[in-house]
Write a protein that holds these residues in place. Structure first.
Motif, PDB file in Angstrom:
ATOM      1  N   ILE A 118       6.414  -8.888  -4.237  1.00 30.19           N
ATOM      2  CA  ILE A 118       5.430  -7.890  -3.814  1.00 30.19           C
ATOM      3  C   ILE A 118       5.921  -7.248  -2.519  1.00 30.19           C
ATOM      4  CG2 ILE A 118       3.034  -7.460  -3.156  1.00 30.19           C
ATOM      5  CD1 ILE A 118       3.264  -8.405  -6.002  1.00 30.19           C
ATOM      6  N   ASP A 119       6.339  -5.984  -2.587  1.00 31.13           N
ATOM      7  CA  ASP A 119       6.730  -5.285  -1.370  1.00 31.13           C
ATOM      8  C   ASP A 119       5.577  -4.397  -0.904  1.00 31.13           C
ATOM      9  OD1 ASP A 119       6.712  -3.119  -3.083  1.00 31.13           O
ATOM     10  OD2 ASP A 119       8.894  -2.886  -3.132  1.00 31.13           O
ATOM     11  N   ASN A 120       5.798  -3.653   0.166  1.00 27.91           N
ATOM     12  CA  ASN A 120       4.736  -2.858   0.770  1.00 27.91           C
ATOM     13  C   ASN A 120       4.201  -1.795  -0.185  1.00 27.91           C
ATOM     14  OD1 ASN A 120       3.010  -2.072   2.847  1.00 27.91           O
ATOM     15  ND2 ASN A 120       4.468  -0.647   3.727  1.00 27.91           N
ATOM     16  N   ILE A 121       5.093  -1.160  -0.942  1.00 28.20           N
ATOM     17  CA  ILE A 121       4.674  -0.107  -1.861  1.00 28.20           C
ATOM     18  C   ILE A 121       3.813  -0.688  -2.987  1.00 28.20           C
ATOM     19  CG2 ILE A 121       5.480   1.589  -3.543  1.00 28.20           C
ATOM     20  CD1 ILE A 121       7.932   2.015  -1.771  1.00 28.20           C
ATOM     21  N   LYS A 122       4.271  -1.790  -3.567  1.00 29.22           N
ATOM     22  CA  LYS A 122       3.508  -2.419  -4.646  1.00 29.22           C
ATOM     23  C   LYS A 122       2.181  -2.946  -4.136  1.00 29.22           C
ATOM     24  CE  LYS A 122       3.981  -5.576  -8.560  1.00 29.22           C
ATOM     25  NZ  LYS A 122       4.881  -6.514  -9.287  1.00 29.22           N
ATOM     26  N   PHE A 123       2.179  -3.486  -2.935  1.00 29.05           N
ATOM     27  CA  PHE A 123       0.959  -4.002  -2.308  1.00 29.05           C
ATOM     28  C   PHE A 123      -0.100  -2.896  -2.232  1.00 29.05           C
ATOM     29  CE2 PHE A 123      -1.527  -4.970   1.551  1.00 29.05           C
ATOM     30  CZ  PHE A 123      -1.901  -6.283   1.320  1.00 29.05           C
ATOM     31  N   LYS A 124       0.307  -1.728  -1.731  1.00 30.11           N
ATOM     32  CA  LYS A 124      -0.625  -0.612  -1.602  1.00 30.11           C
ATOM     33  C   LYS A 124      -1.070  -0.092  -2.965  1.00 30.11           C
ATOM     34  CE  LYS A 124       0.842   1.125   2.904  1.00 30.11           C
ATOM     35  NZ  LYS A 124       1.434   2.265   3.635  1.00 30.11           N
ATOM     36  N   ASN A 125      -0.144  -0.029  -3.886  1.00 29.72           N
ATOM     37  CA  ASN A 125      -0.483   0.453  -5.228  1.00 29.72           C
ATOM     38  C   ASN A 125      -1.503  -0.452  -5.913  1.00 29.72           C
ATOM     39  OD1 ASN A 125       1.173   2.684  -5.042  1.00 29.72           O
ATOM     40  ND2 ASN A 125       2.915   1.705  -6.064  1.00 29.72           N
ATOM     41  N   LEU A 126      -1.361  -1.761  -5.717  1.00 29.51           N
ATOM     42  CA  LEU A 126      -2.308  -2.707  -6.312  1.00 29.51           C
ATOM     43  C   LEU A 126      -3.704  -2.542  -5.714  1.00 29.51           C
ATOM     44  CD1 LEU A 126      -0.077  -5.913  -6.532  1.00 29.51           C
ATOM     45  CD2 LEU A 126      -1.080  -4.671  -8.462  1.00 29.51           C
ATOM     46  N   LEU A 127      -3.774  -2.347  -4.409  1.00 29.59           N
ATOM     47  CA  LEU A 127      -5.067  -2.144  -3.753  1.00 29.59           C
ATOM     48  C   LEU A 127      -5.725  -0.850  -4.233  1.00 29.59           C
ATOM     49  CD1 LEU A 127      -4.139  -3.267  -0.144  1.00 29.59           C
ATOM     50  CD2 LEU A 127      -5.829  -4.373  -1.615  1.00 29.59           C
ATOM     51  N   ARG A 128      -4.894   0.171  -4.404  1.00 32.92           N
ATOM     52  CA  ARG A 128      -5.415   1.456  -4.889  1.00 32.92           C
ATOM     53  C   ARG A 128      -5.894   1.337  -6.338  1.00 32.92           C
ATOM     54  NH1 ARG A 128      -1.091   4.041  -4.070  1.00 32.92           N
ATOM     55  NH2 ARG A 128      -1.555   4.484  -1.892  1.00 32.92           N
ATOM     56  N   LYS A 129      -5.106   0.667  -7.143  1.00 37.11           N
ATOM     57  CA  LYS A 129      -5.423   0.549  -8.566  1.00 37.11           C
ATOM     58  C   LYS A 129      -6.612  -0.375  -8.821  1.00 37.11           C
ATOM     59  CE  LYS A 129      -3.441  -1.132 -12.915  1.00 37.11           C
ATOM     60  NZ  LYS A 129      -2.237  -1.755 -13.542  1.00 37.11           N
ATOM     61  N   GLU A 130      -6.604  -1.540  -8.180  1.00 42.29           N
ATOM     62  CA  GLU A 130      -7.609  -2.558  -8.476  1.00 42.29           C
ATOM     63  C   GLU A 130      -8.929  -2.345  -7.752  1.00 42.29           C
ATOM     64  OE1 GLU A 130      -7.105  -4.533 -10.774  1.00 42.29           O
ATOM     65  OE2 GLU A 130      -4.958  -4.807 -11.002  1.00 42.29           O
ATOM     66  N   MET A 131      -8.881  -1.731  -6.556  1.00 39.08           N
ATOM     67  CA  MET A 131     -10.093  -1.669  -5.740  1.00 39.08           C
ATOM     68  C   MET A 131     -10.416  -0.268  -5.246  1.00 39.08           C
ATOM     69  SD  MET A 131      -9.840  -5.186  -3.642  1.00 39.08           S
ATOM     70  CE  MET A 131     -11.608  -5.240  -3.709  1.00 39.08           C
ATOM     71  N   ASN A 132      -9.602   0.711  -5.621  1.00 32.80           N
ATOM     72  CA  ASN A 132      -9.794   2.081  -5.152  1.00 32.80           C
ATOM     73  C   ASN A 132      -9.744   2.155  -3.626  1.00 32.80           C
ATOM     74  OD1 ASN A 132     -10.138   4.820  -5.574  1.00 32.80           O
ATOM     75  ND2 ASN A 132     -12.374   4.717  -5.620  1.00 32.80           N
ATOM     76  N   LEU A 133      -8.924   1.286  -3.039  1.00 27.97           N
ATOM     77  CA  LEU A 133      -8.770   1.224  -1.587  1.00 27.97           C
ATOM     78  C   LEU A 133      -7.519   2.009  -1.192  1.00 27.97           C
ATOM     79  CD1 LEU A 133      -9.672   0.086   1.146  1.00 27.97           C
ATOM     80  CD2 LEU A 133      -8.447  -2.025   0.608  1.00 27.97           C
ATOM     81  N   ASN A 134      -7.712   3.132  -0.516  1.00 26.57           N
ATOM     82  CA  ASN A 134      -6.607   4.044  -0.224  1.00 26.57           C
ATOM     83  C   ASN A 134      -6.169   4.054   1.230  1.00 26.57           C
ATOM     84  OD1 ASN A 134      -6.286   5.466  -2.912  1.00 26.57           O
ATOM     85  ND2 ASN A 134      -8.467   5.840  -2.530  1.00 26.57           N
ATOM     86  N   LYS A 135      -7.065   3.717   2.135  1.00 22.47           N
ATOM     87  CA  LYS A 135      -6.715   3.729   3.558  1.00 22.47           C
ATOM     88  C   LYS A 135      -6.258   2.319   3.953  1.00 22.47           C
ATOM     89  CE  LYS A 135      -9.646   7.583   4.946  1.00 22.47           C
ATOM     90  NZ  LYS A 135      -8.493   8.448   5.261  1.00 22.47           N
TER      91      LYS A 135
END
Length: 330
Positions: A210-227
Motif C-alpha cells: 500500500i503506497d500513498n497513491i493507493k492509500f488515497k484511492n482506497l479512502l476515496r473509493k471506500e469512504m468518499n473521503l477526498n481531503k
C-alpha cells in the motif's frame, strides 16, 4: 534559503551552545566555530542522540512537558523537554502551518485511536502527543476504538449522525487509518465532509503493498473521503511538521523549517537520494533545531507552487540497518 532564517538558526545554535552543557561538549569536540553563519554548515545532531543524552537549554524546574518517542517495551526512547514558552510556540506554529487545510473554527473531531484515560499529560509518548497536538483544531472529540482496540460502533454512529453533514476532522496514524477506516469500515459510511490528517505508521502498510497513491484511492473509493493530508515529522523536532502538497504529493518546507539531503559522507546533495536533515526555528528549550534523521529522501523538482519556502522532498524509507524508531511504526 533566506538570510533571515539562516540568522535565526545561527542564533539558536549559539543560544543552545551557551545554555546546554551536553550540546556544548559536542560542539567543542567538533571544533565548531560559533561565528559561522552558513546554514549548510550549522551543526546537526543525529536523531538517536536524544535517546542517550538529557538535552535541555532551560532550567529543569521550568520544564512543563516531556515528550517521548514511541517504541517497543524495553527499547530506549528519545526524551524531549519543553518549557511553557516552547510548548505554546509549538501550538502557534501548528495553527499557522495548518491554516490552509483546516477550517478557521474548531470542528467535530474523530480520532482513530483509543481514549487515553488516566494519563500523565506531562509525560507523553509520540502518538498521544500527536493526538493532543492536533486536538486544537477539534471539538466534540470522539475516539473510534474502545478499550479493547475494537471499533466502537455506538460512538461512531452517534458521531456520524450528529456531525457527518458538516465539516469534520479525522486524525490518526497511517497504519490505524488503514486498518480501521479502510479495511473495516469500508463503504458503510460517507465521509465526503471529512478532512483527514495522518502521519507515521507507513512501514506497517507498505509491507502490504500500500503506497500513498493507493492509500488515497482506497479512502476515496471506500469512504468518499477526498481531503487527505499526510505529514512528516519527528517527536525530536516536535512542532515543525511538513505537510504534503495536494497538487504534487511532496512534502514542503515552511518559513519555520528547511530540509537538506546529505550523502553517506554528510555532503549536501542537490539531487539524488540521501539522509534527511530537518532544520527548524521552533525548538528553544532543547537543542533540536537541526537534526539528521534516519530517513532516506530526495528533493523534488518541478514548478509546483508549494516550492515557495524552499525545496520539496519525498520520504523513501529508513536507512538500512538503522534502529527502527517507534513513532514511525505505530
Amino acid at each position: 534559503m533566506s538570510i533571515q532564517f539562516s540568522k535565526v538558526i545561527k542564533n539558536l545554535t549559539n543560544f543552545h551552545f551557551k545554555r546546554c552543557s551536553e550540546y556544548r561538549k559536542i560542539l567543542n569536540t567538533i571544533n565548531y566555530d560559533i561565528k559561522n553563519e552558513d546554514l549548510a554548515l550549522q551543526p546537526f545532531l543525529p536523531v538517536n542522540l536524544f535517546k542517550f543524552k538529557k538535552m535541555m537549554s532551560v532550567p529543569e524546574n521550568e520544564i512543563v512537558k516531556i515528550l517521548q518517542s514511541s517504541g517497543t517495551t524495553g527499547s530506549l526512547k528519545s526524551k524531549i523537554y519543553l518549557d511553557q514558552n516552547n510548548a505554546i510556540n509549538q501550538k502557534r506554529v501548528l495553527i499557522d502551518l495548518a491554516k490552509n487545510i483546516m477550517p478557521q473554527n474548531r470542528v467535530p473531531m474523530l480520532i482513530i485511536d483509543q481514549n487515553p484515560k488516566n494519563i500523565d499529560t506531562k509525560n507523553l509518548e509520540a502518538r498521544l502527543a500527536g493526538i493532543f497536538g492536533f486536538s486544537i483544531f477539534g471539538k466534540n472529540y470522539t475516539y473510534l476504538l474502545d478499550e479493547k482496540g475494537n471499533i466502537d460502533y455506538k460512538n461512531l454512529n452517534t458521531f456520524y449522525k450528529n456531525h457527518s453533514k458538516q465539516k469534520f476532522f479525522i486524525f490518526g496514524f497511517t497504519s490505524f487509518v488503514y486498518e480501521y477506516l479502510i479495511k473495516q469500515l469500508k463503504s458503510n459510511y460517507d465521509f465526503k465532509n471529512g478532512i483527514l490528517i495522518h502521519g507515521g505508521g507507513w512501514k506497517k502498510i507498505e509491507s502490504k503493498k500500500i503506497d500513498n497513491i493507493k492509500f488515497k484511492n482506497l479512502l476515496r473509493k471506500e469512504m468518499n473521503l477526498n481531503k487527505v493530508y499526510n505529514y512528516y515529522g519527528l517527536v525530536e523536532q516536535t512542532g515543525s511538521i511538513f505537510f504534503e502538497c495536494e497538487k504534487c504529493s511532496s512534502f514542503y518546507p515552511t518559513k519555520y523549517s528547511k530540509v537538506f539531503i546529505r550523502d553517506e559522507k554528510l555532503n549536501i546533495l542537490k539531487k539524488g537520494r540521501g539522509m534527511i536533515q530537518i532544520i527548524s526555528s521552533v525548538p528553544v528549550s532543547y537543542p533540536g533545531h537541526s537534526i539528521l534523521t534516519e530517513d532516506i529522501g530526495e528533493l523534488v523538482f518541478n514548478n509546483c507552487s508549494c516550492k515557495k519556502y524552499g525545496n520539496r522532498f519525498k520520504v523513501l524509507g529508513r536507512i538500512e540497518k538503522s534502529e527502527v524508531r517507534g513513532c514511525s511504526n505505530i
